[in-house]
Design a protein around this motif. Structure first.
Motif, PDB file in Angstrom:
ATOM      1  N   VAL A  33       7.755  15.636   4.787  1.00 53.93           N
ATOM      2  CA  VAL A  33       8.533  14.661   5.559  1.00 53.93           C
ATOM      3  C   VAL A  33       8.159  14.722   7.041  1.00 53.93           C
ATOM      4  O   VAL A  33       9.016  14.605   7.916  1.00 53.93           O
ATOM      5  N   SER A  34       6.867  14.939   7.303  1.00 62.32           N
ATOM      6  CA  SER A  34       6.285  14.893   8.649  1.00 62.32           C
ATOM      7  C   SER A  34       6.408  16.172   9.464  1.00 62.32           C
ATOM      8  O   SER A  34       6.004  16.194  10.623  1.00 62.32           O
ATOM      9  N   LEU A 125      10.215  -4.161   0.829  1.00 57.44           N
ATOM     10  CA  LEU A 125      10.344  -2.762   1.233  1.00 57.44           C
ATOM     11  C   LEU A 125       9.025  -2.063   0.974  1.00 57.44           C
ATOM     12  O   LEU A 125       8.348  -2.346  -0.016  1.00 57.44           O
ATOM     13  N   VAL A 126       8.669  -1.138   1.850  1.00 58.10           N
ATOM     14  CA  VAL A 126       7.495  -0.294   1.656  1.00 58.10           C
ATOM     15  C   VAL A 126       7.898   1.155   1.915  1.00 58.10           C
ATOM     16  O   VAL A 126       8.864   1.420   2.638  1.00 58.10           O
ATOM     17  N   LEU A 127       7.156   2.061   1.300  1.00 61.60           N
ATOM     18  CA  LEU A 127       7.391   3.481   1.529  1.00 61.60           C
ATOM     19  C   LEU A 127       6.143   4.237   1.132  1.00 61.60           C
ATOM     20  O   LEU A 127       5.249   3.690   0.494  1.00 61.60           O
ATOM     21  N   ASP A 128       6.100   5.492   1.541  1.00 62.43           N
ATOM     22  CA  ASP A 128       5.033   6.365   1.064  1.00 62.43           C
ATOM     23  C   ASP A 128       5.643   7.696   0.661  1.00 62.43           C
ATOM     24  O   ASP A 128       6.708   8.069   1.150  1.00 62.43           O
ATOM     25  N   THR A 129       4.949   8.364  -0.234  1.00 58.53           N
ATOM     26  CA  THR A 129       5.392   9.679  -0.694  1.00 58.53           C
ATOM     27  C   THR A 129       4.158  10.533  -0.961  1.00 58.53           C
ATOM     28  O   THR A 129       3.085  10.000  -1.264  1.00 58.53           O
ATOM     29  N   ALA A 130       4.311  11.814  -0.832  1.00 58.54           N
ATOM     30  CA  ALA A 130       3.192  12.727  -1.051  1.00 58.54           C
ATOM     31  C   ALA A 130       2.720  12.654  -2.496  1.00 58.54           C
ATOM     32  O   ALA A 130       3.526  12.539  -3.423  1.00 58.54           O
ATOM     33  N   GLY A 134       5.728  14.762  -4.422  1.00 59.25           N
ATOM     34  CA  GLY A 134       6.508  13.639  -3.914  1.00 59.25           C
ATOM     35  C   GLY A 134       7.449  13.090  -4.979  1.00 59.25           C
ATOM     36  O   GLY A 134       7.602  13.648  -6.065  1.00 59.25           O
ATOM     37  N   ALA A 135       8.066  11.972  -4.666  1.00 64.05           N
ATOM     38  CA  ALA A 135       9.090  11.378  -5.530  1.00 64.05           C
ATOM     39  C   ALA A 135       8.598  10.117  -6.226  1.00 64.05           C
ATOM     40  O   ALA A 135       9.361   9.175  -6.424  1.00 64.05           O
ATOM     41  N   THR A 164      -1.340  10.528   0.053  1.00 70.25           N
ATOM     42  CA  THR A 164      -0.077   9.803   0.092  1.00 70.25           C
ATOM     43  C   THR A 164      -0.175   8.589  -0.808  1.00 70.25           C
ATOM     44  O   THR A 164      -1.220   7.946  -0.901  1.00 70.25           O
ATOM     45  N   MET A 165       0.918   8.314  -1.488  1.00 66.04           N
ATOM     46  CA  MET A 165       1.016   7.185  -2.398  1.00 66.04           C
ATOM     47  C   MET A 165       1.817   6.089  -1.685  1.00 66.04           C
ATOM     48  O   MET A 165       2.935   6.347  -1.231  1.00 66.04           O
ATOM     49  N   ILE A 166       1.254   4.896  -1.608  1.00 63.78           N
ATOM     50  CA  ILE A 166       1.880   3.783  -0.912  1.00 63.78           C
ATOM     51  C   ILE A 166       2.533   2.860  -1.934  1.00 63.78           C
ATOM     52  O   ILE A 166       1.877   2.402  -2.885  1.00 63.78           O
TER      53      ILE A 166
END
Length: 175
Positions: A33-34, A125-130, A134-135, A164-166
């Motif tokens: 989370v950065s 909506l957009v997001l990224d996860t490891a 990740g989730a 990272t997964m977009i």
């Protein structure tokens, strides 16, 4: 256990203390989370002060999952984006306390964020996860679509690179 309620958070000492503890715990447990481990309280507090100040300015909404008065989960809906993206919002800083995982809290937070996005006229909506830890399963289960994976995008909290997964999801009519 009392019922979990979802609410927009504002800056109070108790709320910030709960957010700080959760962020430090998330990073210590490898959450990408950065931040890097070990994360100090001063750095966590500086992050949440700015994030909650941004929320007070209407630039984002910081949602909390509350078990009584204790913050046990959070997600941020970032609303302030460039002028050519008035239809879009970003999901960020999704976290649930280790003690409260696997209880549907993250799902409830994301559904609340989606509803707020629609209320603010956002349709995308957009997001990224490891890629590692990740989730992705959570997001895919809620209808987010994988756009792709960027390899070696970030350093994990305890070291080593992860991709990272977009993801994206339409939450309303076309812009």
């Amino acid at each position: 256990m009392s019922a979990i309620r979802i609410a927009a958070l504002s800056d109070t000492p108790a709320i910030r203390a709960g957010l700080n503890e959760m962020l430090i715990e998330t990073v210590a447990n490898g959450g990408s989370v950065s931040f890097m481990h070990p994360l100090g309280t001063d750095d966590a507090d500086a992050f949440w002060r700015e994030s909650l100040a941004s929320a007070a300015r209407g630039e984002r909404i910081v949602l909390g999952a509350l078990d009584g008065e204790t913050v046990v989960g959070t997600v941020t809906l970032q609303l302030k984006l460039p002028p050519n993206q008035p239809h879009r919002a970003e999901i960020a800083k999704m976290m649930t306390r280790v003690s409260h995982r696997k209880r549907g809290i993250a799902t409830a937070l994301l559904r609340a964020a989606e509803a707020l996005a629609r209320q603010h006229g956002r349709t995308m909506l957009v997001l990224d996860t490891a890629e590692d830890g990740g989730a992705s399963g959570l997001y895919e289960g809620l209808g987010f679509q994988l756009s792709g994976i960027i390899p070696d995008y970030a350093v994990k909290p305890h070291g080593g690179l992860t991709g990272t997964m977009i993801y994206w999801k339409r939450v309303g009519g076309a812009a």
